[in-house]
Scaffold this motif. Sequence first.
Motif, short mmCIF file in Angstrom:
data_model
loop_
_atom_site.label_atom_id
_atom_site.label_comp_id
_atom_site.label_asym_id
_atom_site.label_seq_id
_atom_site.Cartn_x
_atom_site.Cartn_y
_atom_site.Cartn_z
N ASN A 1 0.87 -1.16 0.00
CA ASN A 1 0.00 0.00 0.00
C ASN A 1 0.91 1.22 0.00
N GLU A 2 1.16 1.78 -1.17
CA GLU A 2 2.10 2.90 -1.32
C GLU A 2 1.34 4.19 -1.60
N PRO A 3 1.72 5.29 -0.95
CA PRO A 3 1.07 6.56 -1.28
C PRO A 3 1.42 6.99 -2.70
N ALA A 4 0.39 7.42 -3.42
CA ALA A 4 0.58 7.89 -4.80
C ALA A 4 0.47 9.41 -4.89
N GLY A 5 -0.20 10.02 -3.91
CA GLY A 5 -0.37 11.46 -3.93
C GLY A 5 -1.08 11.94 -2.68
N VAL A 6 -1.12 13.25 -2.52
CA VAL A 6 -1.76 13.86 -1.35
C VAL A 6 -2.23 15.27 -1.71
N ALA A 7 -3.31 15.68 -1.08
CA ALA A 7 -3.80 17.05 -1.19
C ALA A 7 -4.22 17.49 0.21
N TYR A 8 -3.89 18.73 0.54
CA TYR A 8 -4.36 19.26 1.82
C TYR A 8 -4.58 20.75 1.72
N GLY A 9 -5.36 21.24 2.68
CA GLY A 9 -5.64 22.66 2.72
C GLY A 9 -6.38 23.03 3.98
N TYR A 10 -6.90 24.25 4.00
CA TYR A 10 -7.55 24.80 5.19
C TYR A 10 -8.37 26.02 4.79
N PRO A 11 -9.37 26.35 5.61
CA PRO A 11 -10.13 27.58 5.35
C PRO A 11 -9.25 28.80 5.64
N LEU A 12 -9.41 29.82 4.83
CA LEU A 12 -8.66 31.06 5.07
C LEU A 12 -9.20 31.75 6.31
N HIS A 13 -8.27 32.39 7.04
CA HIS A 13 -8.67 33.15 8.23
C HIS A 13 -9.55 34.31 7.78
N LEU B 1 -16.43 36.80 0.80
CA LEU B 1 -16.41 35.37 1.06
C LEU B 1 -15.35 35.01 2.10
N THR B 2 -14.19 35.67 2.03
CA THR B 2 -13.13 35.43 3.01
C THR B 2 -13.61 35.82 4.40
N ALA B 3 -14.21 37.00 4.53
CA ALA B 3 -14.68 37.49 5.83
C ALA B 3 -15.79 36.60 6.40
N SER B 4 -16.53 35.92 5.53
CA SER B 4 -17.60 35.04 6.01
C SER B 4 -17.13 33.60 6.21
N GLY B 5 -15.82 33.36 6.02
CA GLY B 5 -15.27 32.03 6.26
C GLY B 5 -15.60 31.01 5.20
N LYS B 6 -15.83 31.45 3.98
CA LYS B 6 -16.25 30.55 2.91
C LYS B 6 -15.21 30.36 1.83
N VAL B 7 -13.93 30.62 2.16
CA VAL B 7 -12.84 30.41 1.19
C VAL B 7 -11.88 29.38 1.76
N PHE B 8 -11.57 28.38 0.96
CA PHE B 8 -10.68 27.28 1.34
C PHE B 8 -9.45 27.34 0.43
N ALA B 9 -8.27 27.21 1.02
CA ALA B 9 -7.02 27.22 0.25
C ALA B 9 -6.47 25.80 0.14
N ILE B 10 -6.17 25.38 -1.07
CA ILE B 10 -5.43 24.14 -1.26
C ILE B 10 -3.97 24.51 -1.13
N ALA B 11 -3.35 24.02 -0.08
CA ALA B 11 -1.95 24.36 0.20
C ALA B 11 -1.00 23.45 -0.55
N GLU B 12 -1.42 22.23 -0.82
CA GLU B 12 -0.54 21.27 -1.51
C GLU B 12 -1.38 20.25 -2.25
N LEU B 13 -0.99 19.96 -3.47
CA LEU B 13 -1.58 18.90 -4.29
C LEU B 13 -0.43 18.29 -5.07
N MET B 14 -0.09 17.05 -4.74
CA MET B 14 1.06 16.43 -5.40
C MET B 14 0.77 14.96 -5.69
N VAL B 15 1.29 14.51 -6.81
CA VAL B 15 1.15 13.12 -7.24
C VAL B 15 2.51 12.66 -7.77
#
Length: 185
Positions: free
Chosen positions: A69-81, A101-115
């Motif tokens: 079972n080998e990792p092939a990729g990963v994606a992660y992120g978080y909502p913007l402050h 949208l940022t002020a209402s907490g409705k923006v998400f940043a993908i910090a990393e996406l790698m394969v």
Amino acid sequence: MGEVFFRRLSRWQADSDREELADLRVASYEEPPGEEYPNRERFLVRLVEDVQRPGFDMVVADDQDGDDNEPAGVAYGYPLHRDGSWWRGFVGVVPDEVEELTASGKVFAIAELMVLPEHRRRGIAGRLQERLLSSGGPELVVVLLDPAHTEARAAFRAWGWDELGELRPGSGEPVLQVLTRALPD
């Protein structure tokens, strides 16, 4: 190559797997000799900071081939402050709708996406981002890309992302492209 399975990692799992994730990052980015170690260390520092952010989320793609079972990729992120600090360094004016949208907490940043290179062109990156964003909540997703990574930019454009502008994260750092994607309600 076997079947690919996707799983979410909690912040604690991501933190405990950080060395394996850093190895995956080095293997995913084909960098000039001598650059791997400094970039690996920068990734580790950033990951330690990112897992502490409220709303941090991570999805890993595992390639199951026989008993392995080998990792092939990963994606992660978080909502913007909500304070809009992520947008500091934006070249020009941040559009009003994006600020709202940022002020209402409705923006998400993908910090990393790698394969890993050997797993590319199998739809894994697209499925990683879809799984990452499937939990609901954000109305807009943002990602920062190095303008020199034309292949990554082309992939994001093919997935329906639009260019919003440029951001200079800090003095002396390269300008990055900001891409956005509106999510359906």
